[in-house]
Design a protein around this motif. Structure first.
Motif, PDB file in Angstrom:
ATOM      1  N   ASN A  13      17.036  13.575  19.374  1.00  0.00           N
ATOM      2  CA  ASN A  13      16.347  14.816  19.083  1.00  0.00           C
ATOM      3  C   ASN A  13      16.028  14.803  17.575  1.00  0.00           C
ATOM      4  O   ASN A  13      16.730  14.161  16.809  1.00  0.00           O
ATOM      5  N   VAL A  14      14.978  15.482  17.168  1.00  0.00           N
ATOM      6  CA  VAL A  14      14.637  15.494  15.739  1.00  0.00           C
ATOM      7  C   VAL A  14      14.630  16.926  15.218  1.00  0.00           C
ATOM      8  O   VAL A  14      14.025  17.809  15.827  1.00  0.00           O
ATOM      9  N   VAL A  15      15.297  17.136  14.093  1.00  0.00           N
ATOM     10  CA  VAL A  15      15.257  18.431  13.413  1.00  0.00           C
ATOM     11  C   VAL A  15      14.608  18.218  12.046  1.00  0.00           C
ATOM     12  O   VAL A  15      15.006  17.322  11.306  1.00  0.00           O
ATOM     13  N   ALA A  16      13.598  19.025  11.727  1.00  0.00           N
ATOM     14  CA  ALA A  16      13.023  18.986  10.385  1.00  0.00           C
ATOM     15  C   ALA A  16      13.732  20.042   9.547  1.00  0.00           C
ATOM     16  O   ALA A  16      13.801  21.204   9.946  1.00  0.00           O
ATOM     17  N   GLU A  17      14.286  19.632   8.415  1.00  0.00           N
ATOM     18  CA  GLU A  17      15.062  20.533   7.554  1.00  0.00           C
ATOM     19  C   GLU A  17      14.215  21.119   6.438  1.00  0.00           C
ATOM     20  O   GLU A  17      13.359  20.434   5.891  1.00  0.00           O
ATOM     21  N   GLY A  18      14.488  22.351   6.082  1.00  0.00           N
ATOM     22  CA  GLY A  18      13.841  22.939   4.908  1.00  0.00           C
ATOM     23  C   GLY A  18      12.379  23.276   5.133  1.00  0.00           C
ATOM     24  O   GLY A  18      11.564  23.153   4.222  1.00  0.00           O
ATOM     25  N   VAL A  19      12.047  23.707   6.348  1.00  0.00           N
ATOM     26  CA  VAL A  19      10.670  24.096   6.652  1.00  0.00           C
ATOM     27  C   VAL A  19      10.417  25.481   6.039  1.00  0.00           C
ATOM     28  O   VAL A  19      11.120  26.443   6.359  1.00  0.00           O
ATOM     29  N   GLU A  20       9.468  25.551   5.135  1.00  0.00           N
ATOM     30  CA  GLU A  20       9.218  26.806   4.402  1.00  0.00           C
ATOM     31  C   GLU A  20       7.845  27.396   4.651  1.00  0.00           C
ATOM     32  O   GLU A  20       7.619  28.575   4.398  1.00  0.00           O
ATOM     33  N   THR A  21       6.897  26.597   5.111  1.00  0.00           N
ATOM     34  CA  THR A  21       5.526  27.115   5.259  1.00  0.00           C
ATOM     35  C   THR A  21       4.980  26.877   6.668  1.00  0.00           C
ATOM     36  O   THR A  21       5.417  25.966   7.379  1.00  0.00           O
ATOM     37  N   LEU A  22       3.997  27.701   7.025  1.00  0.00           N
ATOM     38  CA  LEU A  22       3.328  27.539   8.314  1.00  0.00           C
ATOM     39  C   LEU A  22       2.593  26.214   8.389  1.00  0.00           C
ATOM     40  O   LEU A  22       2.507  25.593   9.443  1.00  0.00           O
ATOM     41  N   GLU A  23       2.076  25.786   7.245  1.00  0.00           N
ATOM     42  CA  GLU A  23       1.369  24.502   7.204  1.00  0.00           C
ATOM     43  C   GLU A  23       2.308  23.359   7.598  1.00  0.00           C
ATOM     44  O   GLU A  23       1.954  22.505   8.418  1.00  0.00           O
ATOM     45  N   GLN A  24       3.509  23.376   7.035  1.00  0.00           N
ATOM     46  CA  GLN A  24       4.487  22.341   7.399  1.00  0.00           C
ATOM     47  C   GLN A  24       4.800  22.425   8.892  1.00  0.00           C
ATOM     48  O   GLN A  24       4.872  21.392   9.581  1.00  0.00           O
ATOM     49  N   LEU A  25       4.968  23.639   9.397  1.00  0.00           N
ATOM     50  CA  LEU A  25       5.273  23.817  10.821  1.00  0.00           C
ATOM     51  C   LEU A  25       4.156  23.252  11.695  1.00  0.00           C
ATOM     52  O   LEU A  25       4.408  22.551  12.677  1.00  0.00           O
ATOM     53  N   GLU A  26       2.907  23.563  11.333  1.00  0.00           N
ATOM     54  CA  GLU A  26       1.765  23.071  12.111  1.00  0.00           C
ATOM     55  C   GLU A  26       1.737  21.551  12.159  1.00  0.00           C
ATOM     56  O   GLU A  26       1.528  20.949  13.220  1.00  0.00           O
ATOM     57  N   ILE A  27       1.950  20.933  10.996  1.00  0.00           N
ATOM     58  CA  ILE A  27       1.925  19.466  10.950  1.00  0.00           C
ATOM     59  C   ILE A  27       3.057  18.890  11.794  1.00  0.00           C
ATOM     60  O   ILE A  27       2.853  17.967  12.591  1.00  0.00           O
ATOM     61  N   LEU A  28       4.239  19.477  11.668  1.00  0.00           N
ATOM     62  CA  LEU A  28       5.395  18.990  12.434  1.00  0.00           C
ATOM     63  C   LEU A  28       5.155  19.121  13.939  1.00  0.00           C
ATOM     64  O   LEU A  28       5.512  18.249  14.723  1.00  0.00           O
ATOM     65  N   LYS A  29       4.532  20.237  14.331  1.00  0.00           N
ATOM     66  CA  LYS A  29       4.225  20.424  15.751  1.00  0.00           C
ATOM     67  C   LYS A  29       3.245  19.359  16.228  1.00  0.00           C
ATOM     68  O   LYS A  29       3.386  18.823  17.331  1.00  0.00           O
ATOM     69  N   SER A  30       2.262  19.051  15.393  1.00  0.00           N
ATOM     70  CA  SER A  30       1.278  18.034  15.790  1.00  0.00           C
ATOM     71  C   SER A  30       1.939  16.657  15.913  1.00  0.00           C
ATOM     72  O   SER A  30       1.448  15.795  16.621  1.00  0.00           O
ATOM     73  N   TYR A  31       3.078  16.484  15.241  1.00  0.00           N
ATOM     74  CA  TYR A  31       3.827  15.220  15.358  1.00  0.00           C
ATOM     75  C   TYR A  31       4.874  15.285  16.472  1.00  0.00           C
ATOM     76  O   TYR A  31       5.714  14.410  16.603  1.00  0.00           O
ATOM     77  N   LYS A  32       4.882  16.365  17.217  1.00  0.00           N
ATOM     78  CA  LYS A  32       5.815  16.554  18.336  1.00  0.00           C
ATOM     79  C   LYS A  32       7.277  16.638  17.901  1.00  0.00           C
ATOM     80  O   LYS A  32       8.186  16.208  18.609  1.00  0.00           O
ATOM     81  N   CYS A  33       7.499  17.179  16.713  1.00  0.00           N
ATOM     82  CA  CYS A  33       8.869  17.431  16.267  1.00  0.00           C
ATOM     83  C   CYS A  33       9.377  18.643  17.047  1.00  0.00           C
ATOM     84  O   CYS A  33       8.734  19.694  17.051  1.00  0.00           O
ATOM     85  N   ASN A  34      10.514  18.515  17.751  1.00  0.00           N
ATOM     86  CA  ASN A  34      10.918  19.614  18.631  1.00  0.00           C
ATOM     87  C   ASN A  34      11.671  20.755  17.975  1.00  0.00           C
ATOM     88  O   ASN A  34      11.583  21.886  18.420  1.00  0.00           O
ATOM     89  N   THR A  35      12.416  20.456  16.912  1.00  0.00           N
ATOM     90  CA  THR A  35      13.252  21.508  16.330  1.00  0.00           C
ATOM     91  C   THR A  35      13.035  21.614  14.825  1.00  0.00           C
ATOM     92  O   THR A  35      12.899  20.592  14.144  1.00  0.00           O
ATOM     93  N   VAL A  36      13.009  22.848  14.334  1.00  0.00           N
ATOM     94  CA  VAL A  36      12.828  23.075  12.895  1.00  0.00           C
ATOM     95  C   VAL A  36      13.878  24.050  12.371  1.00  0.00           C
ATOM     96  O   VAL A  36      14.397  24.887  13.108  1.00  0.00           O
ATOM     97  N   GLN A  37      14.151  23.913  11.089  1.00  0.00           N
ATOM     98  CA  GLN A  37      15.167  24.738  10.435  1.00  0.00           C
ATOM     99  C   GLN A  37      14.665  24.989   9.027  1.00  0.00           C
ATOM    100  O   GLN A  37      14.194  24.064   8.370  1.00  0.00           O
ATOM    101  N   GLY A  38      14.717  26.225   8.569  1.00  0.00           N
ATOM    102  CA  GLY A  38      14.276  26.472   7.194  1.00  0.00           C
ATOM    103  C   GLY A  38      13.993  27.926   6.932  1.00  0.00           C
ATOM    104  O   GLY A  38      14.034  28.766   7.844  1.00  0.00           O
ATOM    105  N   TYR A  39      13.694  28.235   5.682  1.00  0.00           N
ATOM    106  CA  TYR A  39      13.483  29.610   5.247  1.00  0.00           C
ATOM    107  C   TYR A  39      12.312  30.266   5.967  1.00  0.00           C
ATOM    108  O   TYR A  39      12.250  31.488   6.046  1.00  0.00           O
ATOM    109  N   LEU A  40      11.370  29.481   6.488  1.00  0.00           N
ATOM    110  CA  LEU A  40      10.250  30.069   7.230  1.00  0.00           C
ATOM    111  C   LEU A  40      10.773  30.960   8.354  1.00  0.00           C
ATOM    112  O   LEU A  40      10.203  32.013   8.635  1.00  0.00           O
ATOM    113  N   PHE A  41      11.855  30.532   8.981  1.00  0.00           N
ATOM    114  CA  PHE A  41      12.441  31.316  10.081  1.00  0.00           C
ATOM    115  C   PHE A  41      13.573  32.198   9.588  1.00  0.00           C
ATOM    116  O   PHE A  41      13.606  33.388   9.872  1.00  0.00           O
TER     117      PHE A  41
END
Ligand code: C2E
Ligand code: CA
Ligand code: CA
Ligand code: CA
Length: 281
Positions: free
Chosen positions: A236-264
């Motif tokens: 499973n992959v977790v992206a750490e320190g996601v702070e912006t919607l732009e980062q989230l969009e890119i991560l989603k396009s790369y099929k990253c399933n889980t995110v963690q960061g100040y954005l949430f």
């Protein structure tokens, strides 16, 4: 310290480095058993990139110091390690988290796994496995709801001893997260050797910071490759320190399933986290 003659030393000179004074005071406070009462566990949600549902959490320790205010873990954990008291603190963290997670489950909140950070030296002690499993039993928490985070550098430093402990934990049903991945520059073939042993790869924040639609292709490409490789290895992959919607969009396009960061959410105290969990996001 300035020599005053005979055997007298003037300690509180105005020129004394305030940081080293603080370090000295913190180290001596850490030795006091009363300090445990000043610790608090904060929880940061791990969320599904697609649905924003909370799928897990990471436990992060805070020290509310009566004189110095909030002392952050990057500042005091190295001191506790030097003093050789990290296993006691780890036990306190694990007990607190298991107890809290069980209480949330009994209160009818959605059951989620919570990960705890384990410091490097602890991975050299095989007693750690029984220490943790004893706490699971004591709190009647299913091992599937406790995860352990190990930083990549620890894995690189001492492989055989550390791997024995990881295997022991895994056999007990405790999942392993490889933290700060990418910072330690381990080779991809090295990562391959952990197929089936590591459940989750956490991509270090430094890679996420670099993500942008306008960034040079290389930095985005590294993150994309890490995600693909991890998924190829069944992790499973977790992206750490996601702070912006732009980062989230890119991560989603790369099929990253889980995110963690100040954005949430930032890491929050237990009560605030329970509120997030009730709402589901
Ligand atoms: P870590 O395990 O890599 O934890 C992630 C750190 O990034 C946390 O800092 C978290 O608050 C912060 N963070 C999360 N999302 C964002 C974001 O979007 N932006 C920014 N700028 N930061 C974000 P924290 O809590 O200060 O912890 C720092 C480090 O201290 C941790 O890094 C971990 O290595 C260590 N640590 C924290 N709690 C514990 C603990 O209970 N036990 C042990 N052994 N180490 C701990
Ligand atoms: Ca971590
Ligand atoms: Ca990390
Ligand atoms: Ca870190």
């Amino acid at each position: 310290a300035k020599e005053l003659g005979q055997n007298k030393y003037q300690v509180h000179t105005p020129t004394m480095d305030i940081e080293s004074y603080k370090t000295f005071k913190l180290s001596s406070d850490l030795r006091s058993p009363l300090t445990l009462n000043q610790f608090e566990i904060y929880y940061q949600p791990k969320v599904c990139a697609a649905t924003h549902q909370i799928t897990g959490a990471e436990a992060l320790i805070r020290w509310h110091h009566p004189k110095w205010g909030n002392v952050f873990p990057d500042e005091f954990i190295p001191l506790a390690e030097e003093l050789g008291i990290m296993s006691q603190i780890d036990q306190w963290i694990c007990q607190t988290v298991c107890n809290q997670n069980k209480a949330w489950q009994e209160a009818g909140l959605p059951a989620i796994p919570i990960s705890i950070n384990i410091s490097a030296k602890r991975f050299l002690e095989t007693e750690m496995i029984t220490d943790i499993t004893d706490l699971l039993v004591k709190n009647r928490l299913d091992p599937g709801y406790l995860e352990v985070e190990i930083v990549e550098s620890t894995l690189l430093e001492n492989n055989t001893a550390v791997i024995a402990v990881l295997d022991g934990l895994r056999k007990k049903g405790i999942k392993i997260n490889l933290d700060d991945f990418g910072k330690g520059y381990s080779s991809l073939s090295y990562l391959m050797s952990f197929k089936g042993k590591i459940n989750t790869l956490k991509i270090d924040k430094s890679f996420i910071d670099d993500l942008s639609h306008t960034a040079d292709e290389n930095s985005n490409f590294i993150t994309k490759s890490i995600i693909e490789l991890a998924q190829y290895l069944g992790m499973n992959v977790v992206a750490e320190g996601v702070e912006t919607l732009e980062q989230l969009e890119i991560l989603k396009s790369y099929k990253c399933n889980t995110v963690q960061g100040y954005l949430f959410s930032k890491p929050v105290p237990a009560d605030a986290f329970a509120e997030l969990l009730k709402k589901g996001k």
